[in-house]
Design a protein around this motif. Sequence first.
Motif, PDB file in Angstrom:
ATOM      1  N   GLY A 141       1.214  -1.318   0.073  1.00  0.00           N
ATOM      2  CA  GLY A 141       0.166  -0.115   0.265  1.00  0.00           C
ATOM      3  C   GLY A 141       0.847   1.235  -0.265  1.00  0.00           C
ATOM      4  O   GLY A 141       1.851   0.889  -0.095  1.00  0.00           O
ATOM      5  N   GLY A 142       0.569   3.042  -0.131  1.00  0.00           N
ATOM      6  CA  GLY A 142       1.101   3.554   0.204  1.00  0.00           C
ATOM      7  C   GLY A 142       1.956   3.932   1.340  1.00  0.00           C
ATOM      8  O   GLY A 142       2.916   3.861   1.363  1.00  0.00           O
ATOM      9  N   LEU A 143       0.884   3.288   2.595  1.00  0.00           N
ATOM     10  CA  LEU A 143       1.713   3.150   3.467  1.00  0.00           C
ATOM     11  C   LEU A 143       1.402   1.807   4.059  1.00  0.00           C
ATOM     12  O   LEU A 143       0.360   1.572   3.910  1.00  0.00           O
ATOM     13  N   ALA A 144       2.047   0.633   4.086  1.00  0.00           N
ATOM     14  CA  ALA A 144       2.634  -0.674   4.559  1.00  0.00           C
ATOM     15  C   ALA A 144       3.044  -0.399   5.427  1.00  0.00           C
ATOM     16  O   ALA A 144       4.366  -0.165   5.520  1.00  0.00           O
ATOM     17  N   VAL A 145       2.785  -1.289   6.149  1.00  0.00           N
ATOM     18  CA  VAL A 145       3.555  -2.185   7.681  1.00  0.00           C
ATOM     19  C   VAL A 145       3.439  -4.107   7.892  1.00  0.00           C
ATOM     20  O   VAL A 145       2.346  -3.864   8.618  1.00  0.00           O
ATOM     21  N   GLY A 146       3.872  -4.395   8.175  1.00  0.00           N
ATOM     22  CA  GLY A 146       4.002  -5.904   7.926  1.00  0.00           C
ATOM     23  C   GLY A 146       5.057  -6.682   8.265  1.00  0.00           C
ATOM     24  O   GLY A 146       6.478  -5.737   8.245  1.00  0.00           O
ATOM     25  N   GLY A 147       5.070  -8.086   8.369  1.00  0.00           N
ATOM     26  CA  GLY A 147       6.212  -8.940   8.532  1.00  0.00           C
ATOM     27  C   GLY A 147       6.781  -8.659   7.540  1.00  0.00           C
ATOM     28  O   GLY A 147       8.430  -8.502   7.399  1.00  0.00           O
ATOM     29  N   PHE A 148       6.391  -8.742   5.977  1.00  0.00           N
ATOM     30  CA  PHE A 148       6.461  -8.075   4.625  1.00  0.00           C
ATOM     31  C   PHE A 148       5.692  -6.859   4.432  1.00  0.00           C
ATOM     32  O   PHE A 148       4.720  -7.046   4.308  1.00  0.00           O
ATOM     33  N   ALA A 149       6.383  -5.772   3.954  1.00  0.00           N
ATOM     34  CA  ALA A 149       5.699  -4.585   3.546  1.00  0.00           C
ATOM     35  C   ALA A 149       6.158  -4.209   1.935  1.00  0.00           C
ATOM     36  O   ALA A 149       7.259  -4.190   2.108  1.00  0.00           O
ATOM     37  N   ILE A 150       5.761  -4.245   0.968  1.00  0.00           N
ATOM     38  CA  ILE A 150       5.612  -2.855  -0.119  1.00  0.00           C
ATOM     39  C   ILE A 150       5.058  -1.966  -0.167  1.00  0.00           C
ATOM     40  O   ILE A 150       4.036  -2.161  -0.319  1.00  0.00           O
ATOM     41  N   GLY A 151       5.254  -0.641  -0.716  1.00  0.00           N
ATOM     42  CA  GLY A 151       4.711   0.513  -0.913  1.00  0.00           C
ATOM     43  C   GLY A 151       4.967   1.399  -0.451  1.00  0.00           C
ATOM     44  O   GLY A 151       6.804   1.809  -0.444  1.00  0.00           O
ATOM     45  N   GLY A 152       4.656   2.955  -0.848  1.00  0.00           N
ATOM     46  CA  GLY A 152       5.122   4.114  -0.997  1.00  0.00           C
ATOM     47  C   GLY A 152       6.093   4.100   0.392  1.00  0.00           C
ATOM     48  O   GLY A 152       7.226   4.608   0.173  1.00  0.00           O
ATOM     49  N   CYS A 153       6.121   4.213   1.296  1.00  0.00           N
ATOM     50  CA  CYS A 153       7.016   3.895   2.951  1.00  0.00           C
ATOM     51  C   CYS A 153       6.724   2.997   3.605  1.00  0.00           C
ATOM     52  O   CYS A 153       5.457   2.300   3.919  1.00  0.00           O
ATOM     53  N   ALA A 154       6.934   1.845   3.406  1.00  0.00           N
ATOM     54  CA  ALA A 154       7.042   0.463   3.912  1.00  0.00           C
ATOM     55  C   ALA A 154       8.101  -0.245   5.305  1.00  0.00           C
ATOM     56  O   ALA A 154       9.094   0.226   5.587  1.00  0.00           O
ATOM     57  N   VAL A 155       7.156  -0.432   6.376  1.00  0.00           N
ATOM     58  CA  VAL A 155       7.816  -1.430   7.748  1.00  0.00           C
ATOM     59  C   VAL A 155       7.127  -2.669   7.637  1.00  0.00           C
ATOM     60  O   VAL A 155       6.444  -2.393   7.919  1.00  0.00           O
ATOM     61  N   GLY A 156       8.676  -3.221   7.644  1.00  0.00           N
ATOM     62  CA  GLY A 156       8.595  -4.609   7.759  1.00  0.00           C
ATOM     63  C   GLY A 156       9.320  -5.351   8.520  1.00  0.00           C
ATOM     64  O   GLY A 156      10.772  -4.754   8.925  1.00  0.00           O
ATOM     65  N   GLN A 157       8.942  -5.649   9.407  1.00  0.00           N
ATOM     66  CA  GLN A 157       9.931  -6.527   9.902  1.00  0.00           C
ATOM     67  C   GLN A 157      11.180  -7.661   9.641  1.00  0.00           C
ATOM     68  O   GLN A 157      12.319  -7.674  10.115  1.00  0.00           O
ATOM     69  N   TRP A 158      10.934  -8.082   8.369  1.00  0.00           N
ATOM     70  CA  TRP A 158      12.024  -8.786   7.319  1.00  0.00           C
ATOM     71  C   TRP A 158      12.093  -8.494   6.605  1.00  0.00           C
ATOM     72  O   TRP A 158      12.927  -8.957   6.218  1.00  0.00           O
ATOM     73  N   LEU A 159      11.219  -7.645   5.763  1.00  0.00           N
ATOM     74  CA  LEU A 159      11.447  -6.981   4.404  1.00  0.00           C
ATOM     75  C   LEU A 159      11.162  -5.683   4.500  1.00  0.00           C
ATOM     76  O   LEU A 159       9.437  -5.924   4.591  1.00  0.00           O
ATOM     77  N   ALA A 160      11.360  -5.182   3.766  1.00  0.00           N
ATOM     78  CA  ALA A 160      10.447  -3.739   3.523  1.00  0.00           C
ATOM     79  C   ALA A 160      11.307  -3.161   2.051  1.00  0.00           C
ATOM     80  O   ALA A 160      12.077  -2.816   2.291  1.00  0.00           O
ATOM     81  N   ILE A 161      10.220  -3.043   1.185  1.00  0.00           N
ATOM     82  CA  ILE A 161      10.714  -2.437  -0.169  1.00  0.00           C
ATOM     83  C   ILE A 161       9.819  -0.795  -0.659  1.00  0.00           C
ATOM     84  O   ILE A 161       8.597  -1.337  -0.564  1.00  0.00           O
ATOM     85  N   GLY A 162       9.980  -0.278  -0.605  1.00  0.00           N
ATOM     86  CA  GLY A 162       9.628   1.273  -0.564  1.00  0.00           C
ATOM     87  C   GLY A 162      10.026   2.812  -0.989  1.00  0.00           C
ATOM     88  O   GLY A 162      11.360   2.409  -0.958  1.00  0.00           O
ATOM     89  N   GLY A 163       9.548   3.864  -1.318  1.00  0.00           N
ATOM     90  CA  GLY A 163      10.524   4.661  -1.355  1.00  0.00           C
ATOM     91  C   GLY A 163      11.364   4.926  -0.334  1.00  0.00           C
ATOM     92  O   GLY A 163      12.577   5.069  -0.026  1.00  0.00           O
ATOM     93  N   GLY A 164      10.748   5.105   0.826  1.00  0.00           N
ATOM     94  CA  GLY A 164      11.509   4.987   2.238  1.00  0.00           C
ATOM     95  C   GLY A 164      10.785   3.698   3.076  1.00  0.00           C
ATOM     96  O   GLY A 164      10.432   3.203   2.660  1.00  0.00           O
ATOM     97  N   ALA A 165      12.293   2.939   3.057  1.00  0.00           N
ATOM     98  CA  ALA A 165      11.484   1.738   3.872  1.00  0.00           C
ATOM     99  C   ALA A 165      12.568   1.138   5.042  1.00  0.00           C
ATOM    100  O   ALA A 165      13.829   1.328   5.342  1.00  0.00           O
TER     101      ALA A 165
END
Length: 263
Positions: free
Chosen positions: A163-187
Amino acid sequence: MNFAEHLMALRKQRGWSQEELGNQIGVTRQTVSKWEMGQSTPELEKLVELSRLFGMSIDQLVGLTETGEQGGPWETPQRTLDLRSAGLFYEYISPVKVLGLPLVHIRFGMGPRLAKGIIAIGNCAVGVVAIGGCSLGLLSFGGVSLGLLLALGGVSLGMFALGGLAVGGFAIGGCAVGQWLAIGGGAFSNYLAIGGGAWSGGLAIGGSACGHIAVGKQSATGTYTFVRELGGNMSGAELWDVIKREFPHMWGWVKNVIQWVLR
């Protein structure tokens, strides 16, 4: 048949408890119980909602005219389509139930109308598969989405979040916060972050990277660093060896990402 008897019969035909009926029109179980016992009657607004819910006129609901209803809850799905001055209201409730919930519940209209079913679609939706402006489910899709497994939306929270703002174990988004993996403009991630700006307690890869191991195009800050233009405290040949030494379980595809970032 008077209103109290008719209401009870309609509810039982659809397999609803008093609480389930109350939830659909915004009243308590006790209120429904009083209606069915003849101790009180609904106000006009609730009569209108009941008539829409059961797909009949108010006269039919209160027993002034014949309803023409036949059979049980498995024969006819309930649909309500109503044009109001404020906009469109539509509801569909599947006659098939699973674990006491409709297989499909679709509910749209002005205001925070809740759809609740195995598959739920509406302004607000709660279900195994939930689709709506606000959605909660095992698989969730919506403007604001909370999914126990997968969440997809403008703002999403889930094991796998997109999502635009994604939070999760695995997160993909404009702004991504992920426990194991984050992919995004800001990760941001504890293990692996990939993005224009990447921050990680483990491996960070991006335009600007900050992490225990940081690989960046423009800048890198960390214990081990490598910048495409400037190098760092380790050589390109050492980079993957260091990553595998520090993080033995790092995914193999990450090596290709690094090569793409540094090319």
